[in-house]
Design an enzyme around this catalytic site. Structure first.
Site, PDB file in Angstrom:
ATOM      1  N   ASN A 111       0.723  -1.296  -0.017  1.00  0.00           N
ATOM      2  CA  ASN A 111      -0.010   0.099  -0.002  1.00  0.00           C
ATOM      3  C   ASN A 111       0.868   1.350  -0.033  1.00  0.00           C
ATOM      4  O   ASN A 111       1.076   1.837  -0.789  1.00  0.00           O
ATOM      5  CB  ASN A 111      -0.990  -0.110   1.165  1.00  0.00           C
ATOM      6  CG  ASN A 111      -2.018   0.884   0.882  1.00  0.00           C
ATOM      7  OD1 ASN A 111      -1.957   2.113   0.325  1.00  0.00           O
ATOM      8  ND2 ASN A 111      -3.279   0.378   1.329  1.00  0.00           N
ATOM      9  N   ASP A 112       1.396   1.634   1.258  1.00  0.00           N
ATOM     10  CA  ASP A 112       2.061   2.887   1.339  1.00  0.00           C
ATOM     11  C   ASP A 112       3.325   2.831   0.299  1.00  0.00           C
ATOM     12  O   ASP A 112       3.789   4.094  -0.176  1.00  0.00           O
ATOM     13  CB  ASP A 112       2.771   2.979   2.803  1.00  0.00           C
ATOM     14  CG  ASP A 112       1.599   2.850   3.754  1.00  0.00           C
ATOM     15  OD1 ASP A 112       0.375   3.600   3.224  1.00  0.00           O
ATOM     16  OD2 ASP A 112       1.620   2.214   4.683  1.00  0.00           O
ATOM     17  N   VAL A 113       4.057   1.717  -0.151  1.00  0.00           N
ATOM     18  CA  VAL A 113       5.191   1.885  -0.826  1.00  0.00           C
ATOM     19  C   VAL A 113       4.913   2.098  -2.344  1.00  0.00           C
ATOM     20  O   VAL A 113       5.823   2.011  -3.138  1.00  0.00           O
ATOM     21  CB  VAL A 113       5.866   0.370  -0.682  1.00  0.00           C
ATOM     22  CG1 VAL A 113       6.431   0.186   0.763  1.00  0.00           C
ATOM     23  CG2 VAL A 113       5.283  -0.653  -1.009  1.00  0.00           C
ATOM     24  N   TYR A 171      -0.485   0.830   6.390  1.00  0.00           N
ATOM     25  CA  TYR A 171      -0.080   0.897   7.812  1.00  0.00           C
ATOM     26  C   TYR A 171       0.515   2.274   8.204  1.00  0.00           C
ATOM     27  O   TYR A 171       0.401   2.562   9.438  1.00  0.00           O
ATOM     28  CB  TYR A 171       1.186  -0.016   8.023  1.00  0.00           C
ATOM     29  CG  TYR A 171       1.550  -0.865   9.327  1.00  0.00           C
ATOM     30  CD1 TYR A 171       0.632  -0.776  10.220  1.00  0.00           C
ATOM     31  CD2 TYR A 171       2.778  -1.176   9.497  1.00  0.00           C
ATOM     32  CE1 TYR A 171       0.588  -1.460  11.612  1.00  0.00           C
ATOM     33  CE2 TYR A 171       3.031  -1.525  10.796  1.00  0.00           C
ATOM     34  CZ  TYR A 171       1.992  -2.020  11.669  1.00  0.00           C
ATOM     35  OH  TYR A 171       2.040  -2.671  12.780  1.00  0.00           O
ATOM     36  N   ALA A 172       0.673   3.186   7.246  1.00  0.00           N
ATOM     37  CA  ALA A 172       0.847   4.571   7.641  1.00  0.00           C
ATOM     38  C   ALA A 172      -0.492   5.448   7.892  1.00  0.00           C
ATOM     39  O   ALA A 172      -0.492   6.504   8.305  1.00  0.00           O
ATOM     40  CB  ALA A 172       1.425   5.389   6.455  1.00  0.00           C
TER      41      ALA A 172
END
Length: 466
Positions: free
Chosen positions: A392-394, A432-433
């Site tokens: 997700n965040d990456v 997760y962020a």
């Protein structure tokens, strides 16, 4: 004679640690590297027990306690290692790391009891090593236990009022206590007050750190444990212990720096910024129409089977679903149809450094297919399809496009440059962020909702029929 043999065994053990660490740098030799290092540690333990001459009069009792400890630890460690799932590997690393910190702190406590009877005036270097070992080991222990709880989902991110101010006060108190004892002499009361403050500081140090920063924190705490072990090596004049501690400490420090670089953030920013702790964000309005476009399993199979090249981006969701084996099967099916398949690995994907590498290695994915971020990004613009599985965040373009985003400036896998993007997720939850991924709403993006393992199984079956 025994002393010479003991020193030679420590030298051999130190060499095996170095060789083992070197072999850990490549998946093909990683298992052998672990065995080399374990053999060296076994040699150091065996020769210490048989050749070390400084046991007291209760030598028999010492041996009984030592072997009981070795037996209990071996049984517990073996059971935990065999039962742990890949998704829980970061928790296990944190737990074992905390145990190492606790051992280093216990060494300092035990040696302090002996040191109190010594008559040293002026600067006491041995006391300094004990105090630093106590401090770093205690911080590593309590901090690692909090990290374990947070990764396990049992402890939520919590930022206390004036948390950083409290931490600064505790740090000042720690420095003051160490400085006072160095020049005023050792004091048992102050020593154990230092222990208590260090344990509290470790808790408050990790508690506000956001989930997305956990890989950095795990690496940092690992370096702390290595440093504490090295201090124990100084106290015992044990070359193997000293070398092992230095290797762990330096490797952890280098890895921490590399992780921070991968996130385009300083270590200070990671520790003080609480990135991912209660962060709130949304996709940047105006960049997309906020419309989610879904795709079916059969359409996905056709798109993949008739592509020239496909890039798979693994994330924590792949680990949660335990879908690495079926993912590898899909990769092989596509290869049989003439599709070039590779994997894009982000340095901080997952919950610990190298999490995705280990996950895919477990499924026997050839290491040559794994490409790091710097290597794969220039190729993504000419990639037919990128399949994002649980990441997700990456892959969030907000890191490039939205200065207001908490992840702005973090290097990402630029999958938005590919011709087609398929994202496999259970739902529209944030990463997760704690921020929404604007990639979900891009016109070239299609969402394939469902459990990753079940979706990949259906997809593999459909690809066979294409």
């Amino acid at each position: 004679m025994n002393l010479n043999i003991l020193e030679i065994s420590y030298l051999i053990a130190s060499l095996t640690f170095i060789i083992g660490l070197k072999m850990l740098s490549h998946p093909d030799t990683a298992r052998k590297g672990n065995l080399w290092a374990a053999a060296g540690m076994g040699l150091a333990i065996l020769t210490t027990l048989t050749l070390y001459q400084d046991f007291d009069s209760a030598k028999g009792l010492n041996y009984v306690l030592i072997f009981v400890g070795l037996l209990v630890g071996t049984v517990i460690g073996t059971i935990m290692a065999k039962k742990v799932q890949m998704t829980a590997m970061p928790q296990m690393v944190s737990f074992f790391n905390g145990m190492g910190g606790a051992c280093a702190a216990l060494i300092a406590i035990i040696e302090f009891q002996h040191h109190q009877h010594s008559q040293i005036t002026g600067f006491d270097g041995e006391l300094l090593v004990m105090l630093l070992g106590l401090l770093i080991g205690s911080v590593s222990f309590s901090g690692s236990m909090i990290a374990y709880g947070k990764l396990e989902g049992k402890i939520k991110d919590k930022v206390l009022p004036m948390n950083q101010v409290i931490n600064m006060v505790l740090l000042a108190a720690i420095i003051g206590l160490i400085g006072y004892q160095m020049f005023a002499g050792s004091d048992p009361v102050l020593f154990f007050i230092l222990l208590g403050i260090a344990l509290v500081y470790g808790v408050l140090f990790v508690m506000p750190i956001g989930g997305a920063d956990m890989p950095v924190v795990i690496s940092l705490l690992n370096s702390f444990t290595g440093m504490a072990a090295a201090f124990g090596g100084f106290l015992y004049d044990n070359k193997a212990m000293l070398t092992g501690g230095i290797l762990v400490g330096s490797a952890g420090t280098i890895l921490t720096i590399l992780m921070c670089k991968a996130m385009n953030r300083s270590l200070t920013n990671v520790l003080l910024g609480a990135f991912g702790a209660g962060a709130a964000g949304s996709a940047k309005k105006g960049d997309s129409d906020q419309t989610v476009r879904e795709i079916s399993i059969s359409d996905t199979a056709v798109l993949l089977a008739y592509s020239q090249n496909v890039v798979i981006v693994p994330g924590y969701g792949l680990a949660v679903a335990q879908a690495q084996h079926i993912c590898h099967e899909l990769e092989k099916l596509l290869e049989e149809k003439g599709v070039e398949v590779s994997y894009a690995i982000h340095p901080v994907a997952g919950r610990m450094p190298g999490h995705m590498n280990v996950l895919l290695a477990e499924a026997d994915v050839p290491y040559e297919r794994l490409q790091e971020m710097e290597e794969i990004n220039p190729k993504l613009a000419s990639t037919d399809v990128v399949v994002v599985i649980g990441a997700n965040d990456v892959v969030n373009p907000a890191a490039k496009n939205d200065p207001a985003s908490p992840i702005f400036g973090m290097p990402i896998l630029e999958v938005d440059q590919a011709k087609n993007v398929i994202i496999m997720k259970r739902g529209m939850s944030s990463g997760y962020a704690g921020i929404e991924n604007e990639l979900f709403f891009f016109p070239k993006t299609r969402m394939l909702f469902g459990d990753a393992k079940a979706s990949l199984q259906k997809l593999a079956a459909e690809v066979k029929e294409v």
